[in-house]
Design a protein around this motif. Structure first.
Motif, short mmCIF file in Angstrom:
data_model
loop_
_atom_site.label_atom_id
_atom_site.label_comp_id
_atom_site.label_asym_id
_atom_site.label_seq_id
_atom_site.Cartn_x
_atom_site.Cartn_y
_atom_site.Cartn_z
N TRP A 7 0.82 -1.21 0.00
CA TRP A 7 0.00 0.00 0.00
C TRP A 7 0.86 1.26 0.00
N GLN A 8 1.98 1.23 0.72
CA GLN A 8 2.85 2.40 0.73
C GLN A 8 3.48 2.62 -0.64
N GLY A 9 3.83 1.55 -1.32
CA GLY A 9 4.43 1.67 -2.64
C GLY A 9 3.44 2.20 -3.67
N LEU A 10 2.20 1.73 -3.60
CA LEU A 10 1.18 2.25 -4.52
C LEU A 10 1.02 3.75 -4.32
N GLY A 73 6.19 1.70 -7.93
CA GLY A 73 6.32 2.24 -6.57
C GLY A 73 6.38 1.15 -5.52
N VAL A 74 5.71 0.04 -5.78
CA VAL A 74 5.76 -1.09 -4.83
C VAL A 74 7.19 -1.61 -4.72
N LEU A 75 7.88 -1.73 -5.83
CA LEU A 75 9.27 -2.17 -5.79
C LEU A 75 10.13 -1.19 -4.99
N MET A 79 12.27 -1.81 -1.54
CA MET A 79 13.66 -1.37 -1.33
C MET A 79 13.77 -0.60 -0.02
N ALA A 80 12.87 0.35 0.21
CA ALA A 80 12.91 1.17 1.42
C ALA A 80 12.72 0.34 2.68
N PHE A 93 16.92 3.25 -8.58
CA PHE A 93 15.53 3.08 -8.98
C PHE A 93 15.22 3.82 -10.28
N THR A 94 15.91 4.92 -10.53
CA THR A 94 15.75 5.63 -11.81
C THR A 94 16.08 4.69 -12.96
N VAL A 95 17.15 3.92 -12.80
CA VAL A 95 17.55 2.97 -13.84
C VAL A 95 16.45 1.92 -14.02
#
Length: 181
Positions: A7-10, A73-75, A79-80, A93-95
């Motif tokens: 949910w945080q990634g979404l 965003g979930v990925l 990571m976080a 993450f930009t890559v």
């Protein structure tokens, strides 16, 4: 961890997508660059929706733009939560964001490899993908930080410094038992 990361990634990905759109609209007002219809064309090809010549339906463009942003965003949230936070994680993450776009665009035949693009188009694309990745990262990092440092930093804190012989954390510490909020 994964329920929170979902949910945080979404949420983080949607925020990143919104800020990316804002940066694109500002850049387009300055440069006169028209809207891109690549996201819509990719979604049409992936789903079998009918394609239209010229401008594509805005709703299809937005669905792909925000859907892709939310899912990626979930990925970034995973990571976080793992402890991969800050500007270095957002640069990595930009890559991932650029790679995801290129896989989808090239696999569907909608896009061509970035090395074939005019340099100005490449710079603009990388700028906007960076805006997305760093915004998504800032939101994901802030949300994940509420639960503590994550297993990677907890592991690093056992023996500060660089050590080749550092063993794994005990499972209870790696899973963060007792550290959840």
């Amino acid at each position: 961890m994964f329920t929170c990361a979902l949910w945080q990634g979404l949420l983080a990905g949607i925020a990143g997508g919104a800020v990316m759109v804002l940066s694109e609209k500002i850049e387009q007002a300055v440069t006169g660059r028209p809207d891109s219809h690549v996201p819509a064309r990719v979604l049409q090809r992936l789903t079998g929706l009918p394609e239209h010549p010229g401008a594509q339906p805005a709703a299809v463009n937005w669905a792909m733009h925000y859907g892709q942003g939310a899912l990626l965003g979930v990925l970034r949230s995973v990571m976080a939560h793992s402890g991969l936070r800050g500007p270095i994680a957002s640069a990595a993450f930009t890559v991932v964001r650029v790679t995801n776009d290129q896989i989808l665009e090239n696999a569907t035949g909608v896009g061509a490899p970035p090395g074939t693009w005019p340099r100005q188009d490449l710079v603009v694309d990388l700028l906007h993908k960076s805006v997305y990745a760093f915004t998504t990262g800032a939101v994901a990092d802030a949300l994940a930080a509420r639960g503590g440092p994550g297993p990677g930093p907890r592991h690093a804190a056992v023996r500060p410094g660089r050590h080749a012989d550092a063993g794994p954390l005990p499972r209870s510490q790696a899973e963060g038992r007792g550290n959840r909020r």
